[in-house]
Design a protein around this motif. Structure first.
Motif, PDB file in Angstrom:
ATOM      1  N   THR A  32      41.470  24.680  31.755  1.00 18.22           N
ATOM      2  CA  THR A  32      40.116  24.213  32.070  1.00 18.22           C
ATOM      3  C   THR A  32      39.635  24.745  33.412  1.00 18.22           C
ATOM      4  N   GLY A  33      40.547  25.239  34.235  1.00 16.40           N
ATOM      5  CA  GLY A  33      40.160  25.718  35.558  1.00 16.40           C
ATOM      6  C   GLY A  33      40.442  27.179  35.798  1.00 16.40           C
ATOM      7  N   THR A  34      40.800  27.937  34.753  1.00 20.04           N
ATOM      8  CA  THR A  34      41.165  29.338  34.942  1.00 20.04           C
ATOM      9  C   THR A  34      40.631  30.178  33.790  1.00 20.04           C
ATOM     10  N   VAL A  35      39.997  31.297  34.145  1.00 22.51           N
ATOM     11  CA  VAL A  35      39.537  32.287  33.171  1.00 22.51           C
ATOM     12  C   VAL A  35      40.189  33.616  33.513  1.00 22.51           C
ATOM     13  N   ALA A  36      40.940  34.185  32.567  1.00 26.05           N
ATOM     14  CA  ALA A  36      41.584  35.485  32.762  1.00 26.05           C
ATOM     15  C   ALA A  36      40.647  36.580  32.256  1.00 26.05           C
ATOM     16  N   VAL A  37      40.328  37.525  33.127  1.00 29.04           N
ATOM     17  CA  VAL A  37      39.394  38.610  32.804  1.00 29.04           C
ATOM     18  C   VAL A  37      40.155  39.922  32.865  1.00 29.04           C
ATOM     19  N   ARG A  38      40.209  40.630  31.747  1.00 29.07           N
ATOM     20  CA  ARG A  38      40.850  41.938  31.697  1.00 29.07           C
ATOM     21  C   ARG A  38      39.806  42.995  32.021  1.00 29.07           C
ATOM     22  N   LEU A  39      40.110  43.874  32.975  1.00 26.20           N
ATOM     23  CA  LEU A  39      39.142  44.822  33.498  1.00 26.20           C
ATOM     24  C   LEU A  39      39.617  46.247  33.286  1.00 26.20           C
ATOM     25  N   HIS A  40      38.647  47.154  33.190  1.00 24.15           N
ATOM     26  CA  HIS A  40      38.921  48.581  33.102  1.00 24.15           C
ATOM     27  C   HIS A  40      38.043  49.289  34.107  1.00 24.15           C
ATOM     28  N   GLY A  41      38.655  50.100  34.957  1.00 21.95           N
ATOM     29  CA  GLY A  41      37.909  50.829  35.962  1.00 21.95           C
ATOM     30  C   GLY A  41      38.371  52.266  36.043  1.00 21.95           C
ATOM     31  N   THR A  42      37.801  52.989  37.004  1.00 22.69           N
ATOM     32  CA  THR A  42      38.153  54.388  37.218  1.00 22.69           C
ATOM     33  C   THR A  42      38.503  54.584  38.677  1.00 22.69           C
ATOM     34  N   PRO A  44      41.384  56.851  41.578  1.00 24.09           N
ATOM     35  CA  PRO A  44      42.823  57.103  41.758  1.00 24.09           C
ATOM     36  C   PRO A  44      43.635  55.859  42.061  1.00 24.09           C
ATOM     37  N   THR A  45      43.000  54.811  42.627  1.00 21.78           N
ATOM     38  CA  THR A  45      43.747  53.604  43.001  1.00 21.78           C
ATOM     39  C   THR A  45      43.670  52.509  41.946  1.00 21.78           C
ATOM     40  N   TRP A  46      42.993  52.785  40.833  1.00 22.77           N
ATOM     41  CA  TRP A  46      42.830  51.739  39.829  1.00 22.77           C
ATOM     42  C   TRP A  46      44.105  51.558  39.020  1.00 22.77           C
ATOM     43  N   GLN A  47      44.445  50.308  38.740  1.00 22.26           N
ATOM     44  CA  GLN A  47      45.625  49.978  37.965  1.00 22.26           C
ATOM     45  C   GLN A  47      45.219  49.681  36.525  1.00 22.26           C
ATOM     46  N   PRO A  48      45.686  50.468  35.553  1.00 23.31           N
ATOM     47  CA  PRO A  48      45.313  50.220  34.151  1.00 23.31           C
ATOM     48  C   PRO A  48      45.794  48.845  33.689  1.00 23.31           C
ATOM     49  N   GLY A  49      44.982  48.225  32.840  1.00 26.13           N
ATOM     50  CA  GLY A  49      45.355  46.928  32.297  1.00 26.13           C
ATOM     51  C   GLY A  49      45.308  45.805  33.301  1.00 26.13           C
ATOM     52  N   ARG A  50      44.500  45.925  34.317  1.00 26.86           N
ATOM     53  CA  ARG A  50      44.430  44.908  35.367  1.00 26.86           C
ATOM     54  C   ARG A  50      43.769  43.644  34.838  1.00 26.86           C
ATOM     55  N   THR A  51      44.345  42.494  35.158  1.00 22.77           N
ATOM     56  CA  THR A  51      43.802  41.197  34.780  1.00 22.77           C
ATOM     57  C   THR A  51      43.617  40.359  36.034  1.00 22.77           C
ATOM     58  N   VAL A  52      42.439  39.772  36.160  1.00 19.48           N
ATOM     59  CA  VAL A  52      42.091  38.967  37.327  1.00 19.48           C
ATOM     60  C   VAL A  52      41.801  37.548  36.869  1.00 19.48           C
ATOM     61  N   LEU A  53      42.302  36.568  37.604  1.00 23.75           N
ATOM     62  CA  LEU A  53      42.063  35.162  37.303  1.00 23.75           C
ATOM     63  C   LEU A  53      40.920  34.639  38.160  1.00 23.75           C
ATOM     64  N   TYR A  54      39.957  33.963  37.517  1.00 19.36           N
ATOM     65  CA  TYR A  54      38.817  33.393  38.213  1.00 19.36           C
ATOM     66  C   TYR A  54      38.675  31.918  37.850  1.00 19.36           C
ATOM     67  N   ARG A  55      38.082  31.174  38.751  1.00 20.82           N
ATOM     68  CA  ARG A  55      37.621  29.835  38.425  1.00 20.82           C
ATOM     69  C   ARG A  55      36.398  29.948  37.525  1.00 20.82           C
ATOM     70  N   PRO A  56      36.172  28.995  36.612  1.00 22.20           N
ATOM     71  CA  PRO A  56      35.020  29.116  35.704  1.00 22.20           C
ATOM     72  C   PRO A  56      33.690  29.244  36.428  1.00 22.20           C
ATOM     73  N   HIS A  57      33.531  28.607  37.599  1.00 17.90           N
ATOM     74  CA  HIS A  57      32.260  28.646  38.312  1.00 17.90           C
ATOM     75  C   HIS A  57      32.202  29.756  39.358  1.00 17.90           C
ATOM     76  N   HIS A  58      33.232  30.618  39.395  1.00 15.60           N
ATOM     77  CA  HIS A  58      33.226  31.717  40.362  1.00 15.60           C
ATOM     78  C   HIS A  58      32.097  32.692  40.016  1.00 15.60           C
ATOM     79  N   ARG A  59      31.327  33.080  41.024  1.00 13.04           N
ATOM     80  CA  ARG A  59      30.177  33.946  40.798  1.00 13.04           C
ATOM     81  C   ARG A  59      30.560  35.413  40.977  1.00 13.04           C
ATOM     82  N   LEU A  60      30.151  36.212  40.002  1.00 11.71           N
ATOM     83  CA  LEU A  60      30.366  37.650  40.014  1.00 11.71           C
ATOM     84  C   LEU A  60      29.015  38.352  39.943  1.00 11.71           C
ATOM     85  N   THR A  61      29.026  39.648  40.201  1.00  7.34           N
ATOM     86  CA  THR A  61      27.789  40.423  40.228  1.00  7.34           C
ATOM     87  C   THR A  61      27.764  41.393  39.060  1.00  7.34           C
TER      88      THR A  61
END
Length: 320
Positions: A32-42, A44-61
């Protein structure tokens, strides 16, 4: 750009992570307090398959903001024949969906609908470097899509629209000049001293570390004719980015992806090609998108990258 809470994210969304556009490829509510977001970026420093944990009310852009609206084209209804006659009039942009139904229902007695147009607007804002701006005196290249527009802005400072690369460099020079003139301490004779920190670290000039980062904004619009029966039935009173994204992608037949602009002014890409304005050495290194420092042992210069291209003065007293 638009703020969105983590609980309202959707697959295919493009968000800013470490101030770089990243694509949401998966979502999982782990509690109820954690959302796992799987991200893909580009990059040289990007890590493939990166997953970030956010609070449900955390604001993103959101970097890519889709929107859907409708326009009703109608004619005056002839009282004798009941058919439309005369010139065709167009309504303003109507959204959300219930306003379209209300506009349609209220005008049935005196107007005949000629056609219903659905309009899709996609606003893409991505961070760029100063090298990717048009050169001095060059116009801003516009997208190939009909009706699309490209302009620039700073992430955390106005104005909202900077039409050319010269406008961006001039705005940065103005902010730097104000910082150099007004934001230093005063001596015992009440004379203003040179500031001891760069403009990007001055709390009076910027509210965050990325406020002076340039953004490229591209607005694309498209429309097609639709029918009243094809209006969405599951979201009358709200238009979330996830719902708009789903409808726009279905119309385009492809995902919405930002394209990284190319180097438009032919600026040097290697750090060693940049010359320090203080000591004249050629060993200036880029530390981030706009910040550069001199690598000469006896030199302590550090400043914004646009100062190396002659668009702004070197701020006295800037040290790394």
């Amino acid at each position: 750009m638009k703020q969105i809470q983590a609980r309202n994210l959707y697959e295919g969304a493009v968000i800013l992570t470490d101030f770089c556009p990243t694509i949401v490829t998966g979502l999982e509510v782990r509690s109820t307090g954690t959302v796992a977001v799987r991200l893909h970026g580009t990059g040289p420093t990007w890590q493939p398959g990166r997953t970030v944990l956010y609070r449900p009310h955390h604001r993103l852009t959101l970097c890519v903001v889709p929107a859907v609206a409708w326009r009703v084209h109608h004619q005056h209804r002839d009282r004798n024949t009941g058919q439309g006659a005369g010139a065709t009039h167009t309504s303003s942009r109507l959204t959300p969906v219930y306003t379209v139904r209300q506009y349609w229902a209220n005008g049935t007695d005196h107007q005949a609908v000629a056609r219903l147009m659905e309009e899709h607007t996609v606003v893409t804002s991505i961070p760029i470097t100063l090298d990717q701006l048009p050169g001095e005196g060059q116009p801003t290249p516009q997208p190939a899509e009909p009706g699309a527009r490209r302009f620039y802005r700073l992430y955390g400072r106005g104005p909202t629209v900077l039409r050319t690369g010269d406008d961006v460099r001039q705005r940065l020079a103005e902010i730097t000049a104000i910082h150099d003139r007004e934001h230093g301490e005063r001596d015992e004779r009440d004379n203003r001293l040179a500031p001891t920190c760069p403009v990007r670290q001055c709390s009076r000039c910027v509210g965050g570390p990325h406020d002076l980062e340039p953004l490229e904004v591209v607005i694309t619009r498209s429309e097609h004719e639709t029918q009243f029966a094809d209006l969405p039935q599951d979201w009358d009173y709200e238009l979330t980015p996830a719902m708009a994204h789903k409808r726009v992608v279905a119309a385009y037949g492809r995902e919405l992806r930002p394209q990284q602009p190319e180097n438009r002014q032919g600026a040097p890409e290697e750090d060693g090609d940049l010359t320090c304005p203080k000591c004249g050495a050629g060993g200036v290194e880029r530390k981030c998108r706009q910040w550069a420092v001199c690598s000469a042992p006896a030199c302590t210069w550090g400043g914004l990258e646009f100062e190396l291209t002659g668009y702004g003065p070197c701020a006295p007293g800037w040290t790394t």
